[in-house]
Design an enzyme around this catalytic site. Sequence first.
Site, mmCIF file in Angstrom:
data_model
loop_
_atom_site.group_PDB
_atom_site.id
_atom_site.type_symbol
_atom_site.label_atom_id
_atom_site.label_comp_id
_atom_site.label_asym_id
_atom_site.label_seq_id
_atom_site.Cartn_x
_atom_site.Cartn_y
_atom_site.Cartn_z
ATOM 1 N N ASP A 127 -1.857 -8.450 4.067
ATOM 2 C CA ASP A 127 -0.180 -9.435 3.933
ATOM 3 C C ASP A 127 1.019 -8.460 3.511
ATOM 4 O O ASP A 127 1.381 -7.121 3.337
ATOM 5 C CB ASP A 127 -0.922 -10.101 2.831
ATOM 6 C CG ASP A 127 -0.868 -9.560 1.609
ATOM 7 O OD1 ASP A 127 -1.059 -8.579 1.359
ATOM 8 O OD2 ASP A 127 -0.501 -10.825 0.316
ATOM 9 N N GLU A 151 -2.437 -9.280 -1.928
ATOM 10 C CA GLU A 151 -1.029 -8.064 -3.126
ATOM 11 C C GLU A 151 0.230 -8.690 -2.727
ATOM 12 O O GLU A 151 0.763 -8.623 -3.502
ATOM 13 C CB GLU A 151 -1.525 -7.212 -2.330
ATOM 14 C CG GLU A 151 -0.603 -5.453 -3.492
ATOM 15 C CD GLU A 151 0.692 -5.893 -2.935
ATOM 16 O OE1 GLU A 151 1.316 -4.699 -4.361
ATOM 17 O OE2 GLU A 151 1.450 -5.532 -2.254
ATOM 18 N N GLU A 152 0.971 -9.359 -1.438
ATOM 19 C CA GLU A 152 2.091 -9.459 -2.029
ATOM 20 C C GLU A 152 2.434 -11.149 -2.666
ATOM 21 O O GLU A 152 4.073 -10.933 -3.044
ATOM 22 C CB GLU A 152 2.674 -9.343 -0.452
ATOM 23 C CG GLU A 152 2.804 -8.243 0.735
ATOM 24 C CD GLU A 152 3.787 -7.262 -0.518
ATOM 25 O OE1 GLU A 152 4.050 -7.511 -1.664
ATOM 26 O OE2 GLU A 152 3.813 -6.181 0.624
ATOM 27 N N HIS A 157 9.745 -4.540 2.206
ATOM 28 C CA HIS A 157 10.407 -5.803 1.704
ATOM 29 C C HIS A 157 12.196 -6.123 2.397
ATOM 30 O O HIS A 157 12.941 -7.212 1.989
ATOM 31 C CB HIS A 157 10.673 -5.749 0.328
ATOM 32 C CG HIS A 157 9.507 -6.345 -0.297
ATOM 33 N ND1 HIS A 157 8.730 -7.265 -1.005
ATOM 34 C CD2 HIS A 157 8.383 -5.880 -0.007
ATOM 35 C CE1 HIS A 157 7.727 -6.598 -1.490
ATOM 36 N NE2 HIS A 157 7.187 -6.427 -0.061
#
Length: 408
Positions: A82, A147-148, A373
């Site tokens: 992800d 995970e995010e 990000h």
Amino acid sequence: MTTKDPESEHPSVTLFRQYLRICTVQPNPDYGGAITFLEERARQLGLSCQKIEVVPGFVITVLTWPGTNPSLPSILLNSHTDVVPVFKEHWHHDPFEAFKDSEGYIYARGSQDMKSVSIQYLEAVRRLKSEGHRFPRTIHMTFVPDEEVGGHKGMELFVKRPEFQALRAGFALDEGLANPTDAFTVFYSERSPWWVRVTSTGKPGHASRFIEDTAAEKLHKVISSILAFREKERQRLQANPHLKEGAVTSVNLTKLEGGVAYNVVPATMSASFDFRVAPDVDMKAFEKQLQRWCQEAGEGVTFEFAQKFTEPRMTPTDDSDPWWAAFSGACKAMNLTLEPEIFPAATDSRYIRAVGIPALGFSPMNRTPVLLHDHNERLHEDIFLRGVDIYTGLLSALASVPTLPGES
């Protein structure tokens, strides 16, 4: 070397861009598309492919290259599928087009975090297999969801399952960060995320009056105490040039809630904080400090955890440790300069370390700004390709670590 002719693009770069175009963005990732992609990679590489659904809709995909001595603990290569959301209006190119400019920069969400590493794993294995190499230790590649957003429906559950135990991992690699210098950063531990919500209750009333013991006054005291601690840690970091961000505890006020109208003093207000607790902190003592800050503010002030991780582990980084010796020795042979650090945020490595498996976070991206990000996240194709070379060397070394004391 950078390729400007699309027809002469390196096949590893083409594969990387193909993976980047699968829109696995939170909160609605196309996990099915990623799994299909990985199944095809397994078929082409002659690897077994196992799918483990830890909760409905959340599947761990495991690709395995068996070693010549399957009784030895294995090498685990972990990556997440992800990626974080984007604000397309701030991007120069569509973040899911995997656009490559004339200089060789590939713009895409996930180019640094961490689809590059996923493909580097796969391409390193492909190269080693094509050259006829075999190693004593089995290599497992795990591709995990969630995970995010904390890994609570991914690696956190997976490490508790028998399918994970069956992998018999002896050592793991996971994601790291880019490094704008010539050096490569490697992470041997990470800070623990504590998401804390402080709730303050007090006397309500009409906003024209000087009401005593209000929720806002008491919440202000807690906020002041926590921000004073934040400033103390910030100054400690700035005063010591040898300290990195991951070695101190950070905190930020991220949410304020309360009130129903301009002219009504609320009975309840709350503040939410994101703490990243350094691994050498006494967790029980730090929680007691939170309690004291609330108690000192007055009656009716409490706190609760939205997330709390209390099992920080540190992977050894001295040459007496055989895993570190193999990792750092391979890097030295490739003339790489390593900078060991504590990861400032959180990755799935924390769950792997918590079950007793040493893990290092390593994304081979030097001479690269840290853009995970961020808007216009990108990676140069030459840096990506060198990462394939680096992982080829690392896997050769790690999968060849001889039998260690206590291993059967």
